[in-house]
Scaffold this active site. Sequence first.
Site, PDB file in Angstrom:
ATOM      1  N   ASP A   1       1.346   4.380   6.455  1.00  9.87           N
ATOM      2  CA  ASP A   1       1.080   5.770   6.078  1.00  9.87           C
ATOM      3  C   ASP A   1       0.315   5.844   4.758  1.00  9.87           C
ATOM      4  O   ASP A   1      -0.669   6.552   4.643  1.00  9.87           O
ATOM      5  CB  ASP A   1       2.377   6.603   6.030  1.00  9.87           C
ATOM      6  CG  ASP A   1       3.463   6.019   5.123  1.00  9.87           C
ATOM      7  OD1 ASP A   1       3.290   4.899   4.577  1.00  9.87           O
ATOM      8  OD2 ASP A   1       4.504   6.684   4.965  1.00  9.87           O
TER       9      ASP A   1
ATOM     10  N   THR B   1       4.563  -3.276  -0.376  1.00 10.08           N
ATOM     11  CA  THR B   1       4.970  -3.289   1.033  1.00 10.08           C
ATOM     12  C   THR B   1       3.962  -4.038   1.898  1.00 10.08           C
ATOM     13  O   THR B   1       4.319  -4.942   2.654  1.00 10.08           O
ATOM     14  CB  THR B   1       5.092  -1.845   1.577  1.00 10.08           C
ATOM     15  OG1 THR B   1       5.974  -1.109   0.734  1.00 10.08           O
ATOM     16  CG2 THR B   1       5.598  -1.822   3.004  1.00 10.08           C
TER      17      THR B   1
ATOM     18  N   ASP C   1       0.440   2.382  -1.800  1.00  8.09           N
ATOM     19  CA  ASP C   1       0.783   2.886  -3.131  1.00  8.09           C
ATOM     20  C   ASP C   1       0.702   1.710  -4.113  1.00  8.09           C
ATOM     21  O   ASP C   1      -0.388   1.336  -4.515  1.00  8.09           O
ATOM     22  CB  ASP C   1       2.184   3.518  -3.030  1.00  8.09           C
ATOM     23  CG  ASP C   1       2.626   4.239  -4.282  1.00  8.09           C
ATOM     24  OD1 ASP C   1       1.763   4.709  -5.033  1.00  8.09           O
ATOM     25  OD2 ASP C   1       3.845   4.351  -4.519  1.00  8.09           O
ATOM     26  N   THR C   2       1.825   1.070  -4.435  1.00  8.39           N
ATOM     27  CA  THR C   2       1.740  -0.120  -5.305  1.00  8.39           C
ATOM     28  C   THR C   2       1.109  -1.295  -4.568  1.00  8.39           C
ATOM     29  O   THR C   2       0.590  -2.215  -5.192  1.00  8.39           O
ATOM     30  CB  THR C   2       3.138  -0.562  -5.780  1.00  8.39           C
ATOM     31  OG1 THR C   2       3.908  -0.960  -4.651  1.00  8.39           O
ATOM     32  CG2 THR C   2       3.857   0.559  -6.522  1.00  8.39           C
ATOM     33  N   GLY C   3       1.218  -1.286  -3.239  1.00  7.25           N
ATOM     34  CA  GLY C   3       0.686  -2.391  -2.437  1.00  7.25           C
ATOM     35  C   GLY C   3       1.740  -3.433  -2.115  1.00  7.25           C
ATOM     36  O   GLY C   3       1.482  -4.364  -1.341  1.00  7.25           O
TER      37      GLY C   3
HETATM   38  P1  IMP Z   1       4.062   0.546  -1.792  1.00  6.00           P
HETATM   39  O1  IMP Z   1       4.836  -0.686  -1.449  1.00  6.00           O
HETATM   40  O2  IMP Z   1       4.310   0.986  -3.197  1.00  6.00           O
HETATM   41  O3  IMP Z   1       2.587   0.454  -1.483  1.00  6.00           O
HETATM   42  O4  IMP Z   1       4.781   1.665  -0.977  1.00  6.00           O
HETATM   43  C1  IMP Z   1       4.289   2.292   0.057  1.00  6.00           C
HETATM   44  C2  IMP Z   1       5.395   3.127   0.650  1.00  6.00           C
HETATM   45  O5  IMP Z   1       5.935   4.056  -0.303  1.00  6.00           O
HETATM   46  C3  IMP Z   1       4.835   3.943   1.771  1.00  6.00           C
HETATM   47  O6  IMP Z   1       5.000   3.290   2.983  1.00  6.00           O
HETATM   48  C4  IMP Z   1       5.631   5.228   1.686  1.00  6.00           C
HETATM   49  O7  IMP Z   1       6.770   5.108   2.500  1.00  6.00           O
HETATM   50  C5  IMP Z   1       6.080   5.342   0.270  1.00  6.00           C
HETATM   51  N1  IMP Z   1       5.265   6.316  -0.500  1.00  6.00           N
HETATM   52  C6  IMP Z   1       4.464   6.036  -1.560  1.00  6.00           C
HETATM   53  N2  IMP Z   1       3.876   7.141  -2.042  1.00  6.00           N
HETATM   54  C7  IMP Z   1       4.295   8.159  -1.246  1.00  6.00           C
HETATM   55  C8  IMP Z   1       4.009   9.584  -1.222  1.00  6.00           C
HETATM   56  O8  IMP Z   1       3.257  10.147  -2.029  1.00  6.00           O
HETATM   57  N3  IMP Z   1       4.629  10.296  -0.236  1.00  6.00           N
HETATM   58  C9  IMP Z   1       5.468   9.729   0.672  1.00  6.00           C
HETATM   59  N4  IMP Z   1       5.756   8.416   0.692  1.00  6.00           N
HETATM   60  C10 IMP Z   1       5.180   7.633  -0.261  1.00  6.00           C
HETATM   61 MG    MG Z   2       6.339   3.793   4.348  1.00  4.42          MG
END
Ligand code: IMP
Ligand code: MG
Length: 169
Positions: free
Chosen positions: A95, A102, A98-100
């Site tokens: 979806d 995941t 964000d930080t990357g």
């Molecule tokens: P990452 O590991 O920080 O890239 O996290 C990504 C995950 O954080 C996504 O799969 C979302 O589930 C959640 N996430 C990050 N930002 C948002 C946002 O603005 N709205 C909803 N979910 C978010």
């Molecule tokens: Mg997610």
Amino acid sequence: MNLAREVLRSEEEIAQRITQLGRQITSDLEGKELAVLGVLKGSFVFVADLIRSIRLPLQVGFLEITHSQKSDYLTEILFYSSFRVEGTNLLIVEDILDTGITLAYLQEQLAARGPRSIRICTFLDKPDRRKVDIQPDYVGFPVPNLHVVGYGLDYEGRFRNLPYLGYVQ
Ligand code: IMP
Ligand code: MG
């Protein structure tokens, strides 16, 4: 906490962008079969629309991951769909990037299962928040550093059913 009136991306804009993404994926992977793997829960709406804009033979699966409470680092893949990753042209669908953390984790875990190729398609990208280096192959829209909701994305489990992309404040 209120849902802002401003619509970041309308239903029509989203539909148009997904048509373009589908065309691009179809042409990049012409002649190949795809294994589409959506990251739950946020990607389920995007996956449903995206696969219908891809004109290639494909199968679909989903997985869900848990995040550690103590740190940003991930603990485990919660469940894992039935198709074999080995030998597939894998398209991981998220979806939002964000930080990357995941996607970097998933990319590493899935690469170990021996796919022929791995590509990443994310509906949204928040480049300002990146902590680890990860290059998505396909991005629907870049978004500013706001908590975005709708079109599958949630705030505390709600708002996934909004047909457009908004934000909470
Ligand atoms: P990452 O590991 O920080 O890239 O996290 C990504 C995950 O954080 C996504 O799969 C979302 O589930 C959640 N996430 C990050 N930002 C948002 C946002 O603005 N709205 C909803 N979910 C978010
Ligand atoms: Mg997610």
